[in-house]
Design an enzyme around this catalytic site. Sequence first.
Site, short mmCIF file in Angstrom:
data_model
loop_
_atom_site.label_atom_id
_atom_site.label_comp_id
_atom_site.label_asym_id
_atom_site.label_seq_id
_atom_site.Cartn_x
_atom_site.Cartn_y
_atom_site.Cartn_z
CB CYS A 161 7.51 66.55 21.93
SG CYS A 161 5.97 65.89 22.58
CB CYS A 164 5.13 68.77 23.93
SG CYS A 164 5.69 67.10 24.25
CG ASP A 165 6.60 71.92 22.08
OD1 ASP A 165 6.07 72.22 23.16
OD2 ASP A 165 7.75 71.50 21.97
#
Length: 336
Positions: A161, A164-165
């Site tokens: 993701c 997200c990261d």
Amino acid sequence: MSEPVSEPVSGPVSGQVASHREIVIIGSGPAGLTAAIYAARANLAPLVIEGEPSSNSDQPGGQLMLTTEVENFPGFPEGVMGPQLMGDMRAQAARFGAEIVTAKVSRVDFAERPFRVWIGDPDAAEPTHTADAVIVSTGARSVMLGLEAEQRLIGHGLSTCATCDGFFFRDQEIAVVGGGDSALEEAGFLTKFASKVTLIHRRDELRASKIMQQRAIDNPRIEFAWNSTVDDVLGESKVEGLALRDTVTDEKRVLPVTGVFIAIGHRPNTDLFSGILDMDEAGYLVTGADRSTTNVDGVFACGDVQDHTYRQAITAAASGCMAAIDAERWLESRTD
Ligand code: NAP
């Protein structure tokens, strides 16, 4: 996690009477647990069948259990670890009276009400539970390459993701695996942070739409490794590089990167509902516009199992809230 996971529950024994609930929630990611919090606070005493650990990509709590730091869930200015967040959601649901069992649903029958749900032997004559309403929140999973290193390094430089990261890879050289729209979208997003993104694709032609291809080709921070497969992800405790193999010449090389994003597709966890609930061609459950309703009256769906667009913990949680409210109103309004 702040609360221990209970022991797996076995299936019904012959002659056992199914326990009845107003609401059964199948699945325990942010969607299922948020639905449980709302349903429990509405005095519906929901039963959450949370799944049971069977592999690294399939466990109670869903995809956040595979995440390390979560920095984009509102309310945590310093960030929160994915398993901690899920443990807290679980404890919050339990605090208001949700019962959580660590087991997998093996079969459902939504042909008539009360709905029937089996744990354990799917051929057992009697279901384990019956329910007036069911909320499906079984999530989706990222397709992985199937390497042992993926299990070891997920959350330690290996991610599924970018939203997200990506932030963790500022000024670093990283890679994205895949040749579809997801891979190109992730690669483009990651160039906001990374100094270089190498897109690794197993063929010499991308599957992605032409506009996404053009954007990636025009992006000076994206390089392409064509005809390349990832034989291994290198590094013991964090990603240090990729062992690549040329699919045409069989030549091997190491690409030194500190991060790798696997973007080769997602699969919704919907096998259980095949032929029962309406799905799109990719297997995602179809819900009503801006609602959690499915084609079966009294069965609701929320989270990634019905969302292939946003796929965020916060959007899953929000749709879990919607499903609980939809279910509560439906239970109040039904006349049978
Ligand atoms: P996808 O279109 O199925 O593409 C998957 C990619 O991963 C393909 O390039 C495939 O290679 C590669 N791949 C699959 N298995 C692999 C393996 N084991 N090893 C190496 N490579 C592998 O999946 P997606 O990109 O997630 O997209 C899914 C759907 O969502 C598509 O319809 C897409 O258009 C849509 N989507 C749209 C947007 C957007 O419009 N902004 C963004 C994301 C997704 P091959 O090409 O060789 O098969």
